[in-house]
Design an enzyme around this catalytic site. Sequence first.
Site, PDB file in Angstrom:
ATOM      1  N   GLU A 106     -26.006 -29.107 -12.152  1.00  0.00           N
ATOM      2  CA  GLU A 106     -26.982 -27.822 -12.086  1.00  0.00           C
ATOM      3  C   GLU A 106     -26.000 -26.730 -12.057  1.00  0.00           C
ATOM      4  OE1 GLU A 106     -30.422 -25.887  -9.083  1.00  0.00           O
ATOM      5  OE2 GLU A 106     -29.023 -27.877  -8.615  1.00  0.00           O
ATOM      6  N   ASP A 152     -15.459 -30.797   3.361  1.00  0.00           N
ATOM      7  CA  ASP A 152     -14.519 -29.787   3.094  1.00  0.00           C
ATOM      8  C   ASP A 152     -15.672 -28.721   2.759  1.00  0.00           C
ATOM      9  OD1 ASP A 152     -12.376 -28.701   1.933  1.00  0.00           O
ATOM     10  OD2 ASP A 152     -12.879 -29.150  -0.275  1.00  0.00           O
TER      11      ASP A 152
HETATM   12  N1  ATP Z   1     -22.400 -25.829 -10.387  1.00  0.00           N
HETATM   13  C1  ATP Z   1     -21.575 -24.377 -10.383  1.00  0.00           C
HETATM   14  N2  ATP Z   1     -22.320 -23.522 -11.134  1.00  0.00           N
HETATM   15  C2  ATP Z   1     -21.726 -22.193 -11.088  1.00  0.00           C
HETATM   16  N3  ATP Z   1     -20.592 -21.953 -11.059  1.00  0.00           N
HETATM   17  C3  ATP Z   1     -19.829 -23.081 -10.337  1.00  0.00           C
HETATM   18  C4  ATP Z   1     -20.532 -24.210 -10.425  1.00  0.00           C
HETATM   19  N4  ATP Z   1     -19.468 -25.311  -9.886  1.00  0.00           N
HETATM   20  C5  ATP Z   1     -18.266 -24.519  -9.780  1.00  0.00           C
HETATM   21  N5  ATP Z   1     -18.530 -23.380 -10.147  1.00  0.00           N
HETATM   22  C6  ATP Z   1     -17.447 -22.198 -10.213  1.00  0.00           C
HETATM   23  O1  ATP Z   1     -16.474 -22.682 -10.654  1.00  0.00           O
HETATM   24  C7  ATP Z   1     -15.336 -22.343  -9.627  1.00  0.00           C
HETATM   25  C8  ATP Z   1     -14.293 -23.720  -9.416  1.00  0.00           C
HETATM   26  O2  ATP Z   1     -15.107 -24.955  -8.954  1.00  0.00           O
HETATM   27  P1  ATP Z   1     -14.585 -26.149  -8.267  1.00  0.00           P
HETATM   28  O3  ATP Z   1     -15.408 -26.818  -7.430  1.00  0.00           O
HETATM   29  O4  ATP Z   1     -13.632 -26.587  -9.286  1.00  0.00           O
HETATM   30  O5  ATP Z   1     -13.187 -25.348  -7.401  1.00  0.00           O
HETATM   31  P2  ATP Z   1     -13.206 -25.000  -5.802  1.00  0.00           P
HETATM   32  O6  ATP Z   1     -14.373 -25.438  -4.953  1.00  0.00           O
HETATM   33  O7  ATP Z   1     -12.733 -23.436  -5.927  1.00  0.00           O
HETATM   34  O8  ATP Z   1     -11.975 -25.790  -5.395  1.00  0.00           O
HETATM   35  P3  ATP Z   1     -11.559 -27.296  -5.149  1.00  0.00           P
HETATM   36  O9  ATP Z   1     -12.618 -28.185  -6.271  1.00  0.00           O
HETATM   37  O10 ATP Z   1     -10.132 -27.437  -5.668  1.00  0.00           O
HETATM   38  O11 ATP Z   1     -11.793 -27.636  -3.783  1.00  0.00           O
HETATM   39  C9  ATP Z   1     -15.989 -22.074  -8.120  1.00  0.00           C
HETATM   40  O12 ATP Z   1     -15.616 -21.218  -7.515  1.00  0.00           O
HETATM   41  C10 ATP Z   1     -17.391 -21.468  -8.859  1.00  0.00           C
HETATM   42  O13 ATP Z   1     -17.115 -19.891  -8.865  1.00  0.00           O
END
Ligand code: ATP
Length: 187
Positions: A106, A152
Amino acid sequence: MNQSDDLVQKYINEEHFKFYEYSHFKDVKLLGEGEYGKVYRAIFMNNELIVALKSFRSNTMIKEIANELKLHRRVDKHSNIIRLHGVTKIEDKLNQSSTDYMLVLEYADSGTLRSYLRKNFKYLTWNDKINLALQIVSAIKHLHAENIIHCDLHSLNILVHQKCIKLSDFGLSKRQDEAATSSRILV
Ligand SMILES: Nc1ncnc2c1ncn2[C@@H]1O[C@H](COP(=O)(O)OP(=O)(O)OP(=O)(O)O)[C@@H](O)[C@H]1O
């Protein structure tokens, strides 16, 4: 098909994850990058739904993907937990042993809770803030009712969509019985 493909394929079959051909996504744009891969915004062509595609570095991360898929799927019917639509993959035609799997999630239109609060904190009323906190509690309560610990939890793993909390990132999550036998200290 290599060992990693087999494992994800097994989970796709056993857990009945939906598999989407990558060609069904258009306007794929990079949203951000985490430690384990990149996240893209894309439009799913069949119904013009906006989704987020989360890639993994496939060969090294295969167990984490499988874990994330299994746990996430058990809890994603809750309105404050990001919905896992399914899985897609980009095949590298030049390198047969490499396949990049992506979770089809989503899309959260306001990004992370951290960036949302930075931008909007001064406009939020006490009611808005309490509401956001209650939604986080509700999502966590749902996880715990399913015997899952997130492991986390922080403002970069909580997303916001239309002023609603969407808990995400189940890559490090554990079932409570596994966590109890692990030597890791959970806070
Ligand atoms: N479902 C989503 N909808 C909109 N933006 C998203 C979504 N998932 C992730 N993002 C964006 O992408 C970025 C990277 O997400 P990701 O989950 O890979 O990394 P993280 O949470 O920063 O780190 P890690 O996974 O290493 O703990 C997030 O900071 C967010 O801005």
